[in-house]
Design a protein around this motif. Structure first.
Motif, PDB file in Angstrom:
ATOM      1  N   GLU A  91     -17.352  32.951 -37.913  1.00  0.00           N
ATOM      2  CA  GLU A  91     -18.741  33.148 -37.504  1.00  0.00           C
ATOM      3  C   GLU A  91     -19.680  33.360 -38.694  1.00  0.00           C
ATOM      4  OE1 GLU A  91     -18.589  36.427 -34.842  1.00  0.00           O
ATOM      5  OE2 GLU A  91     -17.367  35.371 -33.350  1.00  0.00           O
ATOM      6  N   ASP A  92     -19.216  34.088 -39.702  1.00  0.00           N
ATOM      7  CA  ASP A  92     -20.069  34.415 -40.845  1.00  0.00           C
ATOM      8  C   ASP A  92     -19.191  34.601 -42.071  1.00  0.00           C
ATOM      9  OD1 ASP A  92     -21.907  35.290 -42.691  1.00  0.00           O
ATOM     10  OD2 ASP A  92     -22.840  36.784 -41.369  1.00  0.00           O
ATOM     11  N   ALA A  93     -18.787  33.479 -42.661  1.00  0.00           N
ATOM     12  CA  ALA A  93     -17.865  33.545 -43.801  1.00  0.00           C
ATOM     13  C   ALA A  93     -18.481  34.294 -44.979  1.00  0.00           C
ATOM     14  CB  ALA A  93     -17.460  32.139 -44.227  1.00  0.00           C
ATOM     15  N   THR A  94     -19.773  34.139 -45.179  1.00  0.00           N
ATOM     16  CA  THR A  94     -20.421  34.819 -46.302  1.00  0.00           C
ATOM     17  C   THR A  94     -20.250  36.329 -46.191  1.00  0.00           C
ATOM     18  OG1 THR A  94     -22.063  33.046 -46.437  1.00  0.00           O
ATOM     19  CG2 THR A  94     -22.564  35.105 -47.575  1.00  0.00           C
ATOM     20  N   ALA A  95     -20.516  36.876 -45.015  1.00  0.00           N
ATOM     21  CA  ALA A  95     -20.410  38.321 -44.829  1.00  0.00           C
ATOM     22  C   ALA A  95     -18.958  38.790 -44.909  1.00  0.00           C
ATOM     23  CB  ALA A  95     -21.020  38.712 -43.482  1.00  0.00           C
ATOM     24  N   TYR A 102     -15.797  39.715 -52.792  1.00  0.00           N
ATOM     25  CA  TYR A 102     -15.724  38.456 -53.525  1.00  0.00           C
ATOM     26  C   TYR A 102     -17.033  37.672 -53.522  1.00  0.00           C
ATOM     27  CZ  TYR A 102     -10.750  39.468 -52.977  1.00  0.00           C
ATOM     28  OH  TYR A 102      -9.521  40.077 -52.984  1.00  0.00           O
ATOM     29  N   ALA A 103     -18.139  38.355 -53.368  1.00  0.00           N
ATOM     30  CA  ALA A 103     -19.424  37.675 -53.457  1.00  0.00           C
ATOM     31  C   ALA A 103     -19.734  37.404 -54.919  1.00  0.00           C
ATOM     32  CB  ALA A 103     -20.519  38.532 -52.833  1.00  0.00           C
ATOM     33  N   GLY A 104     -20.557  36.405 -55.159  1.00  0.00           N
ATOM     34  CA  GLY A 104     -20.928  36.147 -56.540  1.00  0.00           C
ATOM     35  C   GLY A 104     -21.435  34.747 -56.749  1.00  0.00           C
ATOM     36  N   ARG A 105     -21.524  34.377 -58.002  1.00  0.00           N
ATOM     37  CA  ARG A 105     -22.083  33.092 -58.421  1.00  0.00           C
ATOM     38  C   ARG A 105     -21.402  31.933 -57.700  1.00  0.00           C
ATOM     39  NH1 ARG A 105     -25.055  30.931 -62.465  1.00  0.00           N
ATOM     40  NH2 ARG A 105     -24.417  28.915 -63.319  1.00  0.00           N
ATOM     41  N   GLN A 106     -22.207  31.028 -57.182  1.00  0.00           N
ATOM     42  CA  GLN A 106     -21.758  29.822 -56.492  1.00  0.00           C
ATOM     43  C   GLN A 106     -21.030  30.109 -55.175  1.00  0.00           C
ATOM     44  OE1 GLN A 106     -22.894  27.024 -57.790  1.00  0.00           O
ATOM     45  NE2 GLN A 106     -23.654  28.089 -59.596  1.00  0.00           N
ATOM     46  N   GLY A 107     -21.090  31.351 -54.717  1.00  0.00           N
ATOM     47  CA  GLY A 107     -20.464  31.666 -53.438  1.00  0.00           C
ATOM     48  C   GLY A 107     -21.403  32.441 -52.536  1.00  0.00           C
ATOM     49  N   GLU A 108     -22.704  32.259 -52.771  1.00  0.00           N
ATOM     50  CA  GLU A 108     -23.689  33.020 -52.009  1.00  0.00           C
ATOM     51  C   GLU A 108     -23.737  32.638 -50.540  1.00  0.00           C
ATOM     52  OE1 GLU A 108     -25.166  32.548 -56.286  1.00  0.00           O
ATOM     53  OE2 GLU A 108     -24.264  31.282 -54.727  1.00  0.00           O
ATOM     54  N   HIS A 109     -23.444  31.366 -50.233  1.00  0.00           N
ATOM     55  CA  HIS A 109     -23.486  30.880 -48.849  1.00  0.00           C
ATOM     56  C   HIS A 109     -22.203  30.107 -48.573  1.00  0.00           C
ATOM     57  CE1 HIS A 109     -27.672  32.105 -48.753  1.00  0.00           C
ATOM     58  NE2 HIS A 109     -27.863  31.422 -49.869  1.00  0.00           N
TER      59      HIS A 109
END
Length: 229
Positions: A91-95, A102-109
């Motif tokens: 449903e919301d891979a980013t969250a 593991y958020a960060g550069r090139q993985g914002e969305h």
């Protein structure tokens, strides 16, 4: 954007899974033109004092061995273990990925696409080389190569065969085109015989290529330790 194309094989995508990163440039060592240009630029910038080679090596090492692809392998392993997390990832891979740190550069969305018994997912960036660094580390050379970027859409089944993945004719291959706004993570099927394994043990079965879609997750019997790193 997904694509569902299966046409006649074209030129060889030319992917090479073994890359020598040594810095011995004697007369018997031949560099490809791009590598030679990059190394020449690095030498010039170092001589001018504009970059620190040690710092550059540290940045590269971070993305190769610390940022990913072990991060992505842990995301996949958790989805295998926890149905609620798998639902959240859909449903919301980013969250969901951010919650694991593991958020960060090139993985914002991010969007996670799940393989099933009758559908296999493959990721490509047809325009350039958009890639989720925060979960998969640095992109492999073949991912950025024009032949892969073109043929992954026009002949995905042929490309997968060249990676050693020969899927049944009945399996649908769905191709996802990464963009600067959205990047993809393939969640491969959990291998049989993995009941009772913990997160880290399962993550060892998940290699980088499986999360791009050019391979499957390894089985416990054939897995080489550290395959998910």
């Amino acid at each position: 954007m997904p694509h569902d194309h299966e046409q006649n094989p074209g030129q060889n995508p030319g992917h090479d899974h073994g890359h020598d990163h040594g810095h011995d440039h004697g007369p018997d060592n031949h560099l490809d033109p791009m590598t030679a240009r990059v190394m020449a630029l690095e030498t010039i910038l170092t001589e001018k004092g504009l970059i620190d080679p040690a710092a550059l090596d540290a940045i590269i090492e971070t993305y190769v061995s610390k940022v990913g692809p072990r991060n992505g392998a842990r995301v996949v392993a958790r989805a295998w273990l926890e149905p609620d997390f798998a639902d959240w990832l859909r449903e919301d891979a980013t969250a969901a990925i951010t919650e694991m740190g593991y958020a960060g550069r090139q993985g914002e969305h991010m969007r996670a696409v799940f393989n099933t018994g009758d559908t296999h997912n493959l990721v490509v960036c047809t325009l350039c080389s958009c890639y989720p660094w925060s979960v998969l580390g640095l992109p492999p050379v073949w991912y950025k190569a024009p032949p892969y970027r073109a043929r992954a859409v026009s002949d995905p089944r042929g490309v997968l065969r060249e990676f050693g993945l020969d899927l049944p004719a009945a399996t649908r291959i769905r191709v996802w085109d990464s963009t600067a706004e959205l990047r993809y993570l393939v969640v491969p099927l959990r291998p049989e015989g993995t009941e009772g394994l913990g997160l880290e043990e399962l993550a060892d079965l998940v290699g980088r290529d499986a999360m791009i879609g050019t391979a499957l997750a390894a089985s416990p019997a054939t897995n080489v330790p550290g395959a998910g790193r």
